[in-house]
Design an enzyme around this catalytic site. Structure first.
Site, PDB file in Angstrom:
ATOM      1  N   GLU A  87      32.599 -43.358   4.382  1.00 43.93           N
ATOM      2  CA  GLU A  87      32.783 -44.061   5.856  1.00 43.93           C
ATOM      3  C   GLU A  87      31.790 -45.355   5.957  1.00 43.93           C
ATOM      4  OE1 GLU A  87      35.393 -43.768   8.034  1.00 43.93           O
ATOM      5  OE2 GLU A  87      36.233 -42.428   6.547  1.00 43.93           O
ATOM      6  N   SER A 474      47.364  15.578  39.102  1.00 44.83           N
ATOM      7  CA  SER A 474      46.293  16.535  39.224  1.00 44.83           C
ATOM      8  C   SER A 474      45.145  15.708  38.484  1.00 44.83           C
ATOM      9  CB  SER A 474      46.668  17.802  38.419  1.00 44.83           C
ATOM     10  OG  SER A 474      47.689  18.440  39.452  1.00 44.83           O
TER      11      SER A 474
END
Length: 809
Positions: A87, A474
C-alpha cells in the site's frame, strides 16, 4: 515591444496572484468544513464481543462488524512489512502525501479531461490519506474530495506518530465478507484462516495485504486466480523491499491459497441455550451497542465437558419417553420421482443434533427400507456413488414394533442415525415432543457449570431452564420443612397424615390427598419428606403459617411474592428450574444465599475488569509484597438465609429421599446424594433437584403447552434418571464426599416411625439434633387419638393436649 512584454508579464503576475488568492480562499473554505481529526485520539471502533467457557474455549462472538482491535506493538513485523509493500512503501519517510503519486494522478486526470472521459480520480492514496478517507470522508473520487483528503492527511501527520497512524489503518480497513463483514487485520486473520496474527504464514500474510485494494475482487472462492495473482504481487514487492529473501518469496508463491472461514456462531453446539442466555444478560447490563461493538471479553462459568454430559443425559431421557409413545410420522414427504436430492437438501436438519441425519425413503420391502441421505451428509462407511444411501431395517429399530411398510411410505423424510457396528445401516429417530431442562450449579458459588434449555436450540430457542414457569410440585416441600426446622421442629417431630378439609376464601372446601390416595397416620418430618406426604405437609404449613413459608420462599429465591395460600405449600405456584436449583444450592452450602450466575467476569476492550460475580471480601489480597503476614482471609459476606444446622437437617432428610423414598434410582451413584422429587397435578410437570457437596443439579421435564404426560409420569420416574445419568459422568473418578455435620449438633439413633430413641437391635436412623432438642419422648407419641384431628379446619388450633412440635400435629 518592451512595454507589451511588461504588460503581459504584469497580467500574468496578476493572474497568478489571483489564482493563488482564489486557491487560498477555496482551500480555506474547504478546511473550515473539514471534520475534527482530533477525534482520532479517542478512536474506539466497534469491536467484536467474545464469550469464553471457564476453560478459555471460545463459545461465541457477537458483532455487527467482525473486528478485533490489535495494538501496533503486538502486530508482527512481517504483517506490517506486507501492508507497507502493498500500500505505501514510503510510509515512514513521506509527510502524509506522495507528491510523485499526486503529480501522476493530476496528469492522468488532465489527459482524461482532454479526451472527454474525466470525472473520477485514481487512488494514489498514502496510508495516511486512506486513514483520512476511511474515518472522515466519503468514497467519492473528485478533485474536491482529494483536496480534503490531502489536507486531513497533512494535519494527521502533524499530530500523530507514524505508528499510531498505521495502527488506525490496520484496525479500520475492510477485508471483505468471507465469514461475515470483516474489519481490521486481526479479525481478518481469524475469519480467513482461523489463526491469530502471530500464527500466519508468509503466503497468508501476503493475501491479507492484497485485500484492501479490492477485497471482493480477490475473493478466494469467487476469484481464486485473481486472488493468487494479487497475493504473489505482494510477495514480489516484499522481496523487492528486502523484507523476505527471493527463496522465501519463490516458495510462498508456489503454495496454494487455503482459506478456512471461521464459524461465527456458538463454537460448542451443545451450549447454545447457555450462550443465548449470556447474550441476553449482556444486552441487559450494557445495551445492544456495547454487546455488538464494545469489544467485551466475557469469561463464563460453563464447563464444556459437563455441558456435554448434561446434553447427553437430557437427550437420552426425552428420547426414551418419546419413543415409548411410538412413531408419530415423517418430518416431510417429497416426490422421489424427481430429483429427490434437491428436495431433501431444501430441508434444514437440526444443526445441534449432528448425530442425526435427514433421509428420504426410496424403496420399501416389507420390514426393510432403502434410504437416501440428504446431500452433503458425511456418514463414514455409508455406501452410495453419487449420493449416500443406506439401509433401514425393522429389527434395528428397537422402539418400534410395527413393520416399516406400515409406518412409512416412499418419499417420507425421516431422521436416522448410523449404527456403529453395521456400516451402511441406520436406525429411525424422531424429535421428541416432550421437553425439559437441566441446570448444574456449584453450590458453593452459584456458578452454573452446565445448562440445557431443551432438546434442540435449532428447533426452539425457548429456554426451559430460565424462561419456562412451571409448578415445582413436591420439590417445593423442602422449603416448607426448612421453615419448620428453623422454627422449633426437628426431623423427628411427628405430624398426622390424615384427611383434612381446608375452607377456601370463596367458601369451597379443599381436601388435599397423597399421591396414592391413602393416609398413613402419624409420620415424622423425615418420613414426610422421604415419602412426599402431601396432607401432613399442608398441616405443617398450617401450623407454622403460610406467611412464614412465603418469606422463606422469597429468601431462597424461589418466588418474589408468593401468595400465602396453603396450596402453595405443595408447589402450586410457578417458578423456573434455575430458581429451584439455586434454592437447593443454598441448602447444600449450609444456608448461604446463592445468586446463580453464568458469568464469572467481564473485561472491556482494554482488559479492565468491569464486572465480576464473586463479591466476597478478600482481606490481604491486594498486598504487593510478602512481609511475613499470614495468608489472605476471604470473608463470605453473602446473606445467611438458613441456619447451618437446619441446612444439614434438611439435607440429611433429603438423603433419605434417595435411600428410601421417591428418588431411589439415584442410589446407583453409590455416594451421598440428597434431593427431592416433584410432580404437579395431572402429571404435567416432573422434577428432581438433587445435590452432592460438589454439585447441585435441577431437572425438569414437561410439555411446552402443559398437558398430562400420563399416569405414572412422576419426578422419580422421569427426572431422577436424567439426574443420575448426568451425575454418573460428572462425578466419575471423584471420591465420594460426606455432607459435613455442623459443630454443636448431636447425632442420635432413633426409631424412624415414632422419632423416639431406638432400642437395642431395633431398626433405626441416625438423626442430627440442634442443641436443646432431641428425640421425641415416648409419652408424646403413644396413646394419641388420630380421630381427634380428622375435622380440623383451616386456622383452627389442635385440640389434643399432647399436640406439640415435639409430638404430633
Amino acid at each position: 515591444m518592451i512595454r507589451i512584454i511588461g504588460w503581459c508579464f504584469g497580467l500574468a503576475m496578476f493572474g497568478l496572484l489571483g489564482a493563488v488568492a482564489f486557491a487560498a480562499v477555496y482551500i480555506n473554505q474547504i478546511s473550515a468544513d473539514l471534520p475534527d481529526y482530533s477525534a482520532l485520539k479517542d478512536y474506539q471502533p466497534p469491536v467484536t464481543t467474545r464469550v469464553h467457557a471457564a476453560d478459555g474455549a471460545l463459545l461465541a462472538e457477537f458483532a455487527r462488524e467482525r473486528r478485533l482491535f490489535q495494538p501496533i506493538e503486538t502486530i508482527p513485523q512481517l504483517v506490517i512489512h506486507a501492508f507497507l509493500s502493498a500500500e505505501d512503501k514510503d510510509f515512514y519517510t513521506h509527510g502524509g502525501i506522495d507528491v510523485s503519486g499526486v503529480v501522476r494522478e493530476l496528469r492522468d486526470y488532465g489527459i482524461g479531461m482532454m479526451e472527454g472521459n474525466a470525472g473520477r480520480l485514481a487512488g494514489a492514496s498514502t496510508i495516511t490519506q486512506q486513514v483520512a478517507k476511511n474515518f472522515f470522508l466519503t468514497p467519492d473520487r473528485t478533485i474536491e474530495r482529494k483536496i480534503e483528503e490531502a489536507i486531513l492527511a497533512l494535519r494527521i501527520e502533524a499530530t500523530y506518530s507514524k505508528d499510531k497512524i498505521l495502527e488506525l489503518y490496520l484496525n479500520e480497513i475492510y477485508f471483505g465478507s468471507v465469514g461475515g463483514p470483516t474489519y481490521g487485520v486481526a479479525a481478518a486473520a481469524l475469519n480467513y484462516f482461523d489463526k491469530a496474527l502471530y500464527e500466519l504464514t508468509l503466503p497468508e500474510i501476503a493475501y491479507l495485504a492484497a485485500l484492501p485494494k479490492g477485497a471482493e475482487n480477490y475473493n478466494p472462492f469467487r476469484n481464486p486466480e485473481a486472488a493468487i495473482e494479487r497475493r504473489n504481487w505482494v510477495i514480489d514487492r516484499m522481496a523487492d523491499n528486502g523484507y523476505v529473501t527471493m527463496a522465501e518469496a519463490t516458495a510462498a508463491k508456489a503454495s496454494d491459497l487455503v482459506v478456512a472461514p471461521r464459524d461465527k456462531g456458538t463454537q460448542i453446539f451443545s451450549a447454545e441455550y447457555f450462550t443465548e442466555e449470556v447474550r441476553r444478560q449482556l444486552a441487559s447490563l450494557y445495551g445492544e451497542d456495547q454487546l455488538y461493538g464494545g469489544g467485551l471479553s466475557v469469561r463464563t462459568t460453563l464447563d464444556p465437558k459437563l455441558q456435554e454430559y448434561a446434553r447427553d443425559a437430557m437427550m437420552r431421557g426425552l428420547i426414551e419417553y418419546d419413543q415409548a409413545a411410538g412413531f408419530r410420522g415423517p418430518v416431510a414427504t417429497v416426490d422421489v420421482a424427481d430429483d429427490w436430492g434437491v428436495a431433501v437438501h431444501a430441508l434444514t436438519p437440526l444443526r445441534d443434533v449432528p448425530e442425526w441425519h435427514l433421509a428420504v425413503v426410496l424403496e420399501l420391502n416389507g420390514n426393510e427400507a432403502t434410504i437416501g441421505l440428504r446431500p452433503g451428509t458425511d456418514v463414514s462407511g455409508a455406501p452410495g456413488a453419487e449420493r449416500n444411501t443406506g439401509v433401514l431395517a425393522g429389527p434395528d429399530i428397537k422402539w418400534v414394533s410395527k413393520r416399516l411398510d406400515s409406518l412409512l411410505k416412499v418419499g417420507d423424510v425421516i431422521y436416522v442415525s448410523p449404527l456403529a457396528d453395521k456400516p451402511g445401516s441406520f436406525t429411525l429417530q424422531q424429535v421428541p415432543e416432550i421437553e425439559g431442562a437441566l441446570v448444574a450449579m456449584d453450590p458453593r458459588t452459584g456458578r452454573v457449570v452446565a445448562m440445557v434449555g431443551g432438546f434442540s436450540f435449532a428447533e426452539s430457542e425457548f429456554n426451559r431452564a430460565t424462561q419456562a414457569l412451571r409448578q415445582p410440585g413436591s420439590s417445593f416441600k423442602p422449603i416448607v420443612y426448612s421453615a419448620a426446622l428453623d422454627n422449633g421442629y426437628t426431623p423427628a417431630s411427628v405430624v398426622l397424615d390424615a384427611p383434612i378439609e381446608v375452607r377456601m376464601g370463596d367458601g369451597s372446601v379443599w381436601r388435599p390427598e397423597n399421591y396414592a390416595q391413602e393416609f398413613y397416620g402419624p409420620q415424622t418430618l423425615r418420613r414426610g419428606i422421604e415419602r412426599s406426604r402431601n396432607v401432613m405437609t399442608v398441616r405443617l404449613a398450617q401450623d407454622i403459617g403460610m406467611p412464614m413459608v412465603a418469606e422463606y420462599a422469597r429468601l431462597f429465591g424461589v418466588y418474589d411474592g408468593m401468595m400465602p395460600l396453603l396450596s402453595m405449600a405443595l408447589g402450586a405456584g410457578e417458578t423456573t428450574d434455575m430458581r429451584m436449583t439455586a434454592a437447593y444450592a443454598t441448602i447444600a452450602n449450609g444456608g448461604r444465599k446463592i445468586v446463580p450466575t453464568l458469568i464469572d467476569r467481564i473485561q472491556d476492550r482494554y482488559g479492565k475488569t468491569v464486572y465480576k460475580h464473586d463479591e466476597r471480601i478478600c482481606d490481604g489480597c491486594t498486598a504487593t509484597d510478602w512481609g511475613g503476614q499470614g495468608e489472605p482471609l476471604i470473608i463470605d459476606n453473602r446473606e445467611q438465609v438458613l441456619d447451618p444446622m437446619t441446612a444439614y437437617q434438611i439435607t440429611s432428610m433429603m438423603e433419605g429421599v434417595v435411600l428410601r423414598g421417591t428418588g431411589t434410582f439415584a442410589k446407583s451413584l453409590d455416594r451421598p446424594v440428597a434431593g427431592k422429587t416433584g410432580t404437579s397435578n395431572d402429571y404435567k410437570d416432573a422434577w428432581f433437584i438433587g445435590f452432592t457437596p460438589e454439585l447441585t443439579v435441577g431437572v425438569y421435564v414437561g410439555y411446552d403447552k402443559p398437558r398430562s404426560m400420563g399416569s405414572g409420569a412422576t419426578g422419580g420416574g422421569m427426572a431422577v434418571p436424567i439426574f443420575t445419568h448426568f451425575m454418573e459422568k460428572a462425578l466419575a473418578g471423584k471420591p465420594a464426599t460426606e455432607f459435613s455435620v455442623p459443630a454443636g449438633m448431636t447425632e442420635v439413633w432413633i426409631d424412624p416411625n415414632s422419632g423416639v430413641t431406638a432400642g437395642a437391635g431395633q431398626a433405626s436412623i441416625l438423626e442430627a439434633f440442634k442443641p436443646g432438642t432431641g428425640p421425641n419422648l415416648a409419652t408424646s407419641v403413644i396413646g394419641l387419638n388420630p380421630d381427634a384431628f380428622l375435622s380440623i379446619q383451616a386456622g383452627q388450633p389442635p385440640v389434643d393436649p399432647n399436640v406439640g412440635r415435639g409430638g404430633l400435629f
